[in-house]
Scaffold this active site. Structure first.
Site, PDB file in Angstrom:
ATOM      1  N   LYS A  22      28.391 -54.140 -51.151  1.00  0.00           N
ATOM      2  CA  LYS A  22      28.291 -53.722 -49.520  1.00  0.00           C
ATOM      3  C   LYS A  22      27.168 -54.819 -48.983  1.00  0.00           C
ATOM      4  O   LYS A  22      27.422 -55.266 -48.120  1.00  0.00           O
ATOM      5  CB  LYS A  22      27.439 -52.466 -49.470  1.00  0.00           C
ATOM      6  CG  LYS A  22      27.189 -51.942 -48.039  1.00  0.00           C
ATOM      7  CD  LYS A  22      26.504 -50.810 -47.939  1.00  0.00           C
ATOM      8  CE  LYS A  22      25.011 -50.571 -48.642  1.00  0.00           C
ATOM      9  NZ  LYS A  22      23.933 -50.897 -47.716  1.00  0.00           N
ATOM     10  N   ASN A  23      26.135 -55.148 -49.704  1.00  0.00           N
ATOM     11  CA  ASN A  23      25.110 -55.952 -49.300  1.00  0.00           C
ATOM     12  C   ASN A  23      25.501 -57.306 -49.347  1.00  0.00           C
ATOM     13  O   ASN A  23      24.759 -58.220 -48.866  1.00  0.00           O
ATOM     14  CB  ASN A  23      23.610 -55.386 -49.837  1.00  0.00           C
ATOM     15  CG  ASN A  23      23.352 -54.232 -49.316  1.00  0.00           C
ATOM     16  OD1 ASN A  23      23.854 -53.617 -48.736  1.00  0.00           O
ATOM     17  ND2 ASN A  23      22.275 -53.631 -50.065  1.00  0.00           N
ATOM     18  N   CYS A 120      13.854 -46.048 -40.092  1.00  0.00           N
ATOM     19  CA  CYS A 120      14.995 -45.144 -40.843  1.00  0.00           C
ATOM     20  C   CYS A 120      14.273 -44.525 -42.017  1.00  0.00           C
ATOM     21  O   CYS A 120      12.845 -44.433 -42.190  1.00  0.00           O
ATOM     22  CB  CYS A 120      15.943 -46.413 -41.518  1.00  0.00           C
ATOM     23  SG  CYS A 120      15.580 -46.979 -43.158  1.00  0.00           S
ATOM     24  N   ARG A 125      10.654 -50.959 -41.265  1.00  0.00           N
ATOM     25  CA  ARG A 125      11.738 -51.739 -41.341  1.00  0.00           C
ATOM     26  C   ARG A 125      11.747 -52.419 -40.131  1.00  0.00           C
ATOM     27  O   ARG A 125      12.843 -52.636 -39.427  1.00  0.00           O
ATOM     28  CB  ARG A 125      12.986 -51.033 -41.674  1.00  0.00           C
ATOM     29  CG  ARG A 125      13.001 -50.358 -42.859  1.00  0.00           C
ATOM     30  CD  ARG A 125      14.313 -49.787 -43.436  1.00  0.00           C
ATOM     31  NE  ARG A 125      14.974 -50.781 -44.196  1.00  0.00           N
ATOM     32  CZ  ARG A 125      16.304 -50.638 -44.467  1.00  0.00           C
ATOM     33  NH1 ARG A 125      16.793 -49.497 -44.403  1.00  0.00           N
ATOM     34  NH2 ARG A 125      16.896 -51.874 -44.935  1.00  0.00           N
ATOM     35  N   ASP A 308      16.639 -50.629 -54.642  1.00  0.00           N
ATOM     36  CA  ASP A 308      17.932 -49.838 -54.495  1.00  0.00           C
ATOM     37  C   ASP A 308      18.305 -49.009 -55.678  1.00  0.00           C
ATOM     38  O   ASP A 308      19.282 -48.189 -55.675  1.00  0.00           O
ATOM     39  CB  ASP A 308      18.894 -50.853 -54.090  1.00  0.00           C
ATOM     40  CG  ASP A 308      18.807 -51.099 -52.884  1.00  0.00           C
ATOM     41  OD1 ASP A 308      19.445 -52.013 -52.286  1.00  0.00           O
ATOM     42  OD2 ASP A 308      17.685 -50.639 -52.081  1.00  0.00           O
ATOM     43  N   ARG A 400      28.213 -44.166 -47.266  1.00  0.00           N
ATOM     44  CA  ARG A 400      27.748 -45.419 -46.481  1.00  0.00           C
ATOM     45  C   ARG A 400      27.786 -46.703 -47.868  1.00  0.00           C
ATOM     46  O   ARG A 400      28.306 -47.654 -47.423  1.00  0.00           O
ATOM     47  CB  ARG A 400      26.341 -45.487 -46.114  1.00  0.00           C
ATOM     48  CG  ARG A 400      26.246 -44.307 -44.933  1.00  0.00           C
ATOM     49  CD  ARG A 400      24.849 -44.888 -44.350  1.00  0.00           C
ATOM     50  NE  ARG A 400      24.629 -46.177 -44.016  1.00  0.00           N
ATOM     51  CZ  ARG A 400      23.345 -46.614 -43.454  1.00  0.00           C
ATOM     52  NH1 ARG A 400      22.430 -45.803 -43.137  1.00  0.00           N
ATOM     53  NH2 ARG A 400      23.552 -47.869 -43.164  1.00  0.00           N
TER      54      ARG A 400
HETATM   55  C1  EPZ Z   1      18.049 -55.413 -47.737  1.00  0.00           C
HETATM   56  O1  EPZ Z   1      17.429 -54.496 -46.650  1.00  0.00           O
HETATM   57  C2  EPZ Z   1      19.029 -54.151 -48.339  1.00  0.00           C
HETATM   58  N1  EPZ Z   1      20.159 -54.169 -47.284  1.00  0.00           N
HETATM   59  C3  EPZ Z   1      18.370 -53.216 -48.782  1.00  0.00           C
HETATM   60  O2  EPZ Z   1      19.315 -52.189 -49.158  1.00  0.00           O
HETATM   61  C4  EPZ Z   1      17.433 -53.272 -49.707  1.00  0.00           C
HETATM   62  O3  EPZ Z   1      16.534 -52.152 -50.061  1.00  0.00           O
HETATM   63  C5  EPZ Z   1      16.363 -54.346 -49.262  1.00  0.00           C
HETATM   64  O4  EPZ Z   1      16.993 -55.568 -48.847  1.00  0.00           O
HETATM   65  C6  EPZ Z   1      15.341 -54.781 -50.410  1.00  0.00           C
HETATM   66  O5  EPZ Z   1      16.161 -55.152 -51.388  1.00  0.00           O
HETATM   67  C7  EPZ Z   1      21.080 -55.297 -47.109  1.00  0.00           C
HETATM   68  O6  EPZ Z   1      21.253 -56.113 -47.527  1.00  0.00           O
HETATM   69  C8  EPZ Z   1      22.103 -54.608 -45.964  1.00  0.00           C
HETATM   70  P1  EPZ Z   1      14.034 -56.391 -46.471  1.00  0.00           P
HETATM   71  P2  EPZ Z   1      16.560 -55.279 -45.664  1.00  0.00           P
HETATM   72  O7  EPZ Z   1      14.067 -57.211 -45.110  1.00  0.00           O
HETATM   73  O8  EPZ Z   1      16.737 -56.884 -45.533  1.00  0.00           O
HETATM   74  C9  EPZ Z   1       9.704 -56.004 -44.683  1.00  0.00           C
HETATM   75  C10 EPZ Z   1      20.778 -50.155 -49.457  1.00  0.00           C
HETATM   76  O9  EPZ Z   1      20.183 -49.188 -50.243  1.00  0.00           O
HETATM   77  N2  EPZ Z   1      10.157 -56.778 -43.564  1.00  0.00           N
HETATM   78  O10 EPZ Z   1      14.144 -57.358 -47.526  1.00  0.00           O
HETATM   79  O11 EPZ Z   1      16.312 -54.810 -44.398  1.00  0.00           O
HETATM   80  C11 EPZ Z   1      10.422 -54.600 -44.636  1.00  0.00           C
HETATM   81  O12 EPZ Z   1       9.846 -53.579 -43.824  1.00  0.00           O
HETATM   82  C12 EPZ Z   1      19.790 -51.041 -48.700  1.00  0.00           C
HETATM   83  O13 EPZ Z   1      21.832 -50.717 -49.774  1.00  0.00           O
HETATM   84  C13 EPZ Z   1       9.367 -56.740 -42.162  1.00  0.00           C
HETATM   85  O14 EPZ Z   1       8.253 -56.547 -42.590  1.00  0.00           O
HETATM   86  O15 EPZ Z   1      15.066 -55.469 -46.516  1.00  0.00           O
HETATM   87  C14 EPZ Z   1      10.225 -54.233 -46.317  1.00  0.00           C
HETATM   88  O16 EPZ Z   1       8.886 -53.633 -46.290  1.00  0.00           O
HETATM   89  C15 EPZ Z   1      18.413 -50.243 -48.440  1.00  0.00           C
HETATM   90  N3  EPZ Z   1       9.627 -57.675 -41.442  1.00  0.00           N
HETATM   91  C16 EPZ Z   1      10.429 -55.422 -46.824  1.00  0.00           C
HETATM   92  O17 EPZ Z   1       9.853 -56.515 -45.955  1.00  0.00           O
HETATM   93  C17 EPZ Z   1      10.816 -58.259 -41.490  1.00  0.00           C
HETATM   94  O18 EPZ Z   1      11.395 -58.798 -40.252  1.00  0.00           O
HETATM   95  C18 EPZ Z   1      11.692 -56.005 -47.331  1.00  0.00           C
HETATM   96  O19 EPZ Z   1      12.567 -55.819 -46.421  1.00  0.00           O
HETATM   97  C19 EPZ Z   1      11.805 -57.711 -42.153  1.00  0.00           C
HETATM   98  C20 EPZ Z   1      11.297 -57.057 -43.604  1.00  0.00           C
END
Ligand code: EPZ
Length: 431
Positions: A22-23, A120, A125, A308, A400
């Site tokens: 999915k990701n 969320c 996020r 995850d 999802r």
């Molecule tokens: C991706 O989410 C995945 N989703 C998530 O999978 C996964 O848990 C996550 O990466 C971490 O591996 C998809 O790929 C669609 P991040 P993403 O940006 O990109 C902070 C699932 O279960 N951050 O790597 O949204 C954020 O708050 C989902 O399939 C900022 O502060 O995660 C978090 O603490 C859930 N500012 C950390 O970075 C930003 O602009 C990592 O988030 C972006 C992120």
């Protein structure tokens, strides 16, 4: 809302086949916005987030065919013209990953209007790093009424260092940089396999990307991208979930069609706990009902232990002798599954970012509530070993990201069925 009814106690025996990731599929679908030619993606999982992305792209004016015919699992996305380069709150609030259209829209159309995702279940996020990166590439960005408005005459290559490692932030900026003027160097990038898969697609479309999958990615901008055909990588998180299911139920389960090289941190931690596995080039076999011993685990960005799979590991930890300390370093609120596991008999104490799991505790069936995608998976795992019949509500969360999970589990001996409303709401009394 659908529920799962699961009777625990059956060892899982046989083979489950892993679906496409999915990701990886979500950013690859967004990448189709970068060209006016058709993009064909194969091995697309039949999950709700894909349907949501399809609706999002169609609302912008893209033609999206999505077929799950006989082993097809293919989508053809043709963004010949984009009448409305925007992502509405209605759609973005259901799927945070909708922000993946921001970079491609700015690069293709010169402007975009994308709803801020809002929080969320698992955390705030924010997308501040996406925005900062786009500004570095020469995008003017304002935020009002809950929307990000972005515009640019022409993106210009730049050096960007991510303050934090962000998966979709890396993907968003990588896509934008492919059409920028000059070279972009992205540093402190996410190294997840899904990032490398997106880069593979973009290079097939004519982009010039090197270093994807490492912390530093270089992109030489081009003026146009063409269509391409690409097969999505297997879902490592789905694979990890079934490996843990096979271990917990003391079965003999073959997880086929996965890429074990994406699972090193998970497999190494499971071996520490006492789980026996055997890997081939495209499968992992998990065997036997040997006793598990507690092990500490911290979630880290790839190639560390994936956040995850944290909830799924916690379910396993409840069946391990001793105390496991689980530290969630990526998200600030990703322990919602813990209280539901406690209601099934687990002994878990949450202390900030740490969960202290004391096992082994027998689990008993209960009515539980799914709160997010991976928490739901954790409850399914617990239900597979609990004594009695567990009812899991709000399984739309699991739909999802897990394709046909009840069919796949039933196919290897699990006692699981999906039901509609247990007690349909009484029709409103006619006044
Ligand atoms: C991706 O989410 C995945 N989703 C998530 O999978 C996964 O848990 C996550 O990466 C971490 O591996 C998809 O790929 C669609 P991040 P993403 O940006 O990109 C902070 C699932 O279960 N951050 O790597 O949204 C954020 O708050 C989902 O399939 C900022 O502060 O995660 C978090 O603490 C859930 N500012 C950390 O970075 C930003 O602009 C990592 O988030 C972006 C992120």
């Amino acid at each position: 809302m659908d529920k799962f009814v699961i009777r625990g106690g059956e060892p899982l025996l046989g083979t489950v086949r892993v679906s496409g990731a999915k990701n990886a599929a979500l950013p690859c679908m967004a990448a189709a916005l970068l060209t006016d030619q058709p993009v064909i993606l194969e091995n697309i999982p039949q999950v709700r987030d894909i349907q949501t992305t399809r609706n999002l792209l169609a609302a912008m004016g893209a033609e999206v065919e999505l077929g799950y015919g006989r082993a097809q699992h293919r989508t053809t996305i043709h963004c010949a013209t984009l009448a409305a380069p925007e992502a509405s709150y209605e759609l973005v609030k259901t799927m945070r990953a909708s922000t993946l259209v921001l970079g491609p829209l700015v690069a293709r159309c010169g402007h975009a209007r994308v709803s801020l995702p809002g929080g969320c279940a698992i955390g705030a996020r924010p997308i501040d790093l996406h925005i900062k990166g786009l500004e570095r590439l020469g995008t003017k960005i304002t935020q009002e009424h809950g929307y990000v408005e972005a515009s640019t005459d022409r993106l210009k290559g730049a050096e960007i260092v991510f303050d934090k490692i962000t998966v979709t932030g890396t993907e968003d900026l990588l896509m934008a940089a492919t059409l920028a003027d000059g070279e972009t160097i992205l540093q402190n990038c996410a190294r997840e396999p899904e990032v490398a898969d997106l880069a593979d697609l973009l290079n097939k479309m004519g982009a010039k990307i090197t270093g994807a999958g490492t912390p530093t990615i270089r992109v030489k901008g081009v003026s146009k991208l063409r269509g391409a055909k690409h097969r999505i990588i297997p879902d490592r998180i789905e694979a990890g979930t079934y490996i843990i299911a096979g271990a917990m139920t003391g079965g003999d389960l073959n997880i086929a069609g996965c890429d074990p090289s994406h699972l090193n941190a998970l497999l190494s931690k499971l071996h520490e706990v006492g789980v026996k596995t055997k890997s081939s080039a495209d499968s992992v076999r998990v065997m036997g009902d040997n006793p598990f011993t507690a092990a500490d685990m911290s979630t880290e960005e790839h190639p560390g232990f994936p956040t995850d799979c944290q909830a799924q590991f916690m379910a396993l930890a409840t069946q391990a002798e001793g105390t496991s300390i689980i530290t969630e370093n990526i998200f600030e609120n990703r322990f919602m599954h813990a209280q539901e596991l406690v209601r099934m008999g687990a002994n878990i104490k949450i202390e900030g970012r740490r969960a202290v799991v004391r096992g082994k505790t027998p689990l008993s069936a209960a009515a539980v509530l799914a709160s997010d995608l991976r928490a739901s998976a954790s409850l399914v795992l617990a239900a597979l070993v609990a004594d009695g019949e567990t009812i899991i509500d709000r399984v739309y969360h699991i739909d999802r990201g897990y394709e046909h999970i009840e069919e796949k589990l039933k196919g290897v001996g699990a006692q699981i069925r999906r039901i509609g409303e247990m007690f349909p709401k009484k029709a409103a009394a006619v006044k």
